[in-house]
Design a protein around this motif. Structure first.
Motif: not given
Length: 222
Positions: A50-63, A89-94, A96-99
């Motif tokens: 993340g900012k200033d190279k600090s670490e965090f856990f990003i969230l995504k829908f499982r694909t 496959k659909f979520m990756r193309k659109t 939506l997995d990043e929501l």
């Protein structure tokens, strides 16, 4: 400067809150589809920079399926497509997995617009971004590099575009990135399974294997 320090953060929180309220039916529908399509959790989290190279856990829908080999770059899998779920496959193309990253924005870990957060072990990209100050701002749900090649970009080009975003950061430029993202999603631009540097590989230009493998792992650590 005022926009970068104060207004941008306020807009992120306000728009993320509105977004999660408006998109809640979409969230519920995707959760249901994921559960019906394959076994496993709905979300996955992953270590990012993340900012200033600090670490965090990003969230995504499982694909991907839960039996996908861990810590293996997509291009090293025998049949990468076989590990991606039908809904995935659909979520990756659109995209939506990043929501779920709207939650990361509300937590103050990300911005709506900014450089996409690196994996913790993408040392090549992190080092390149240091040259442009791209590690000094909040990573984004989408960004300038995302609408100019996305997975197809080699490490150095992606970092340069991230640096260009830092240099041009303003309300007008963020609006340009936002609407550019919508166009890219509708056109499915730049989505390549097994990812970073695809343009260079198609041209026969050597790319850093280490950098490519580390970037590719973003797509399989589900």
């Amino acid at each position: 400067m005022i926009y970068r320090r104060y207004i941008k953060k306020i807009l992120d929180i306000v728009l993320a809150f509105i977004g999660i309220m408006v998109l809640s039916p979409v969230f519920l529908l995707l959760i249901l589809c994921i559960k019906l399509d394959s076994k496993g959790p709905v979300l996955f989290k992953q270590r990012r920079i993340g900012k200033d190279k600090s670490e965090f856990f990003i969230l995504k829908f499982r694909t991907m399926k839960i039996d996908t080999p861990k810590d293996t770059p997509t291009h090293l899998l025998k049949n990468p497509e076989s590990f991606i779920t039908r809904v995935g496959k659909f979520m990756r193309k659109t995209s939506l997995d990043e929501l779920p990253q709207i939650i990361n924005i509300l937590k103050g870990e990300m911005s709506i617009i900014g450089p996409r957060p690196c994996l913790w072990n993408q040392y090549d990209l992190i080092a390149e971004r240091d040259k442009y100050g791209a590690n000094d701002i909040y990573p984004g749900l989408t960004g300038w590099a995302q609408i100019n090649g996305r997975d197809e970009l080699p490490i150095k080009v992606k970092a340069r575009l991230d640096g260009e975003y830092v240099e041009k950061l303003s309300f007008v430029f963020d609006v340009r990135c936002f609407f550019g993202t919508i166009v890219s999603i509708l056109k499915h631009d730049g989505v390549v399974e097994g990812g970073t540097g695809e343009i260079e590989r198609e041209k026969g230009t050597p790319t850093s294997t280490t950098a490519v493998e580390k970037a590719d792992s973003e797509r399989i650590l589900r």
